[in-house]
Design a protein around this motif. Sequence first.
Motif, mmCIF file in Angstrom:
data_model
loop_
_atom_site.group_PDB
_atom_site.id
_atom_site.type_symbol
_atom_site.label_atom_id
_atom_site.label_comp_id
_atom_site.label_asym_id
_atom_site.label_seq_id
_atom_site.Cartn_x
_atom_site.Cartn_y
_atom_site.Cartn_z
ATOM 1 N N GLN A 136 0.831 -1.150 -0.043
ATOM 2 C CA GLN A 136 0.016 -0.074 -0.115
ATOM 3 C C GLN A 136 0.827 1.431 0.015
ATOM 4 O O GLN A 136 2.202 1.233 0.606
ATOM 5 N N TYR A 137 0.328 2.272 -0.678
ATOM 6 C CA TYR A 137 1.128 3.529 -0.545
ATOM 7 C C TYR A 137 0.251 5.050 -0.618
ATOM 8 O O TYR A 137 -0.934 4.798 -0.847
ATOM 9 N N THR A 138 0.638 5.827 -0.061
ATOM 10 C CA THR A 138 -0.120 7.109 0.073
ATOM 11 C C THR A 138 1.054 8.483 -0.294
ATOM 12 O O THR A 138 1.966 8.090 -0.400
ATOM 13 N N ARG A 139 0.274 9.439 -0.077
ATOM 14 C CA ARG A 139 0.988 10.749 -0.315
ATOM 15 C C ARG A 139 2.138 10.945 0.613
ATOM 16 O O ARG A 139 1.918 10.518 1.752
ATOM 17 N N ALA B 240 4.056 11.410 -3.410
ATOM 18 C CA ALA B 240 4.433 10.497 -4.158
ATOM 19 C C ALA B 240 5.958 9.913 -4.467
ATOM 20 O O ALA B 240 6.262 8.757 -4.806
ATOM 21 N N TRP C 207 8.981 9.685 -1.588
ATOM 22 C CA TRP C 207 9.923 9.735 -0.211
ATOM 23 C C TRP C 207 11.002 8.917 0.189
ATOM 24 O O TRP C 207 11.264 7.981 -0.269
ATOM 25 N N VAL D 247 6.068 6.061 -5.796
ATOM 26 C CA VAL D 247 4.942 5.175 -5.729
ATOM 27 C C VAL D 247 5.097 4.381 -7.268
ATOM 28 O O VAL D 247 5.358 5.233 -8.107
#
Length: 248
Positions: free
Chosen positions: A183-186, A188, A190, A195
């Motif tokens: 799973q990924y989130t903001r 984009a 890091w 992502v």
Amino acid sequence: MADFRVDILTLFPEMFDAVLNNSIIGRAVQNGILEINCVQIRDFAFNKHRQVDDYPYGGGQGMVMQAEPIFLAYQSVCEGLDYKPLTLYMSPQGKTFRQSSAKRLAKKKHIVILCGHYEGVDQRVLDEIIDEEISLGDFVLTGGEIAAMAVVDATARMIPGVLACTDAFEDESHFGGLLEYPQYTRPAEWHGMEVPEVLMNGNHKLIEEWKRKEALRTTFKKRRGMLSKAKLGKKELRFLEELKEKTE
């Protein structure tokens, strides 16, 4: 009556407050979807000290919980019912609890869970009221409370209306026989890691294909033994063969 009722027979009802009265499970209780009751077994003791344990016949270490207080606690939750609720005992001797167990229990309307303590429970009351013994794994806990919390949490989230939609648990690890995809989130990007582009292009068909492949990849990497029980198509089997070739 709520859609799903759980009665927990325990010496430590206060242990359940922080876990089952908050977050998703707590909201489901407030909305009347779930009913969770903790019954203090000591309330059914026969002495002023509320003692519910005694020395074991035949000798041995520790104390054993007596049959009668447990039986009376059980009777108190069954009073007025025209059916016998499925009654579980949390025990290291029980069958290992799995996602399939949670799905099965969620189809019941009422379960009772007995939490043992000390060196165990008088076998006679187990023979009298228990339908199933359940274990979290091959290890021993001080009491059954922590195990009962896990069973209630895992089961309750299968009840319709507890989660926002069925996708919330159908995509998760173990539900369909595979572990969950990453799973990924903001943001984009890091720490120099981005992502996967497929998740941001809006092509839902490609996204679903990526999720399935990554679930297979994750399961292959972390819990390969699960794959033998998963329902897989020809393309997925070929993908697994490719993964095997790369690791050999």
